[in-house]
Write a protein that holds these residues in place. Sequence first.
Motif, short mmCIF file in Angstrom:
data_model
loop_
_atom_site.label_atom_id
_atom_site.label_comp_id
_atom_site.label_asym_id
_atom_site.label_seq_id
_atom_site.Cartn_x
_atom_site.Cartn_y
_atom_site.Cartn_z
N THR A 223 0.89 -1.31 -0.05
CA THR A 223 -0.21 -0.04 0.05
C THR A 223 0.88 1.10 0.09
O THR A 223 1.81 1.36 0.67
CB THR A 223 -0.76 -0.24 1.23
OG1 THR A 223 -1.70 -1.17 1.29
CG2 THR A 223 -1.83 1.23 1.18
N GLU A 224 0.45 2.26 -0.88
CA GLU A 224 1.16 3.62 -0.90
C GLU A 224 1.08 4.05 0.65
O GLU A 224 0.03 4.06 1.02
CB GLU A 224 0.65 4.48 -1.78
CG GLU A 224 1.41 5.67 -1.86
CD GLU A 224 0.95 6.38 -3.01
OE1 GLU A 224 0.96 7.73 -2.70
OE2 GLU A 224 0.41 6.08 -4.10
N ASP B 219 1.20 6.77 3.42
CA ASP B 219 0.73 8.35 3.55
C ASP B 219 2.10 9.30 3.75
O ASP B 219 3.07 8.82 4.50
CB ASP B 219 -0.21 8.52 4.73
CG ASP B 219 -0.74 9.78 4.71
OD1 ASP B 219 0.06 10.73 5.16
OD2 ASP B 219 -2.01 10.09 4.81
N GLU C 81 5.41 8.54 6.23
CA GLU C 81 6.81 8.44 5.57
C GLU C 81 7.85 9.59 6.19
O GLU C 81 8.83 9.23 6.51
CB GLU C 81 6.61 8.56 4.15
CG GLU C 81 7.83 8.15 3.51
CD GLU C 81 8.34 6.67 3.63
OE1 GLU C 81 9.51 6.36 3.71
OE2 GLU C 81 7.33 5.73 3.65
#
Length: 187
Positions: free
Chosen positions: A41-42, A44, A48
């Motif tokens: 999943t990317e 947030d 990060e």
Amino acid sequence: MKMKLKTPALPALLAGAFALALSACGDRDESADSADSAATTEVDPRIESIFLDEEPEDAVSVVEARKEVRPGSEITVVGRVAGAMEPFSEDYSTLVLADKSLMTCEQNPDDACETPWDACCVEPKTIAASRVSVQVSSDEGRPVEQSLKGVNGLTELDEIVVTGTVNENSTAENVVIDATGIFRKSS
């Protein structure tokens, strides 16, 4: 910029969730699904950006940090992701940070606990006095809606250093740190 929690009930909800998480070691089938989903999943950008490349200096232990809870004060704390059956929220950027002195189950060679990070063999009162809550907050002051588990490899029993601000709703019994930095020391 200091982030303020605008939901006064959140610390009470976190305290309730942690109390439920203090159950004894159980027969649970742990899987890597949560860590795998974080990897696919990317992440947030607010989460990060929290992870640091260099270890902050002058970190105090969790036990030391709890001695003088001053909401709004800046703090740097070192500990381990432990002290609860599920130290990561599945839906929010929160974790339980336990003092490194808290005896977790993997430190006892005779203990085959499947969730060693919960410290289930330690008195609940000792566990509660040896941990704080950490959250990565949105601009609205609420935890970001994404788990920290698996981000940058972060998992249970990792030793981390957290910099941040003691949340304005923190009490001696329920300390919440609004993280501005997390450094992962080890796995």
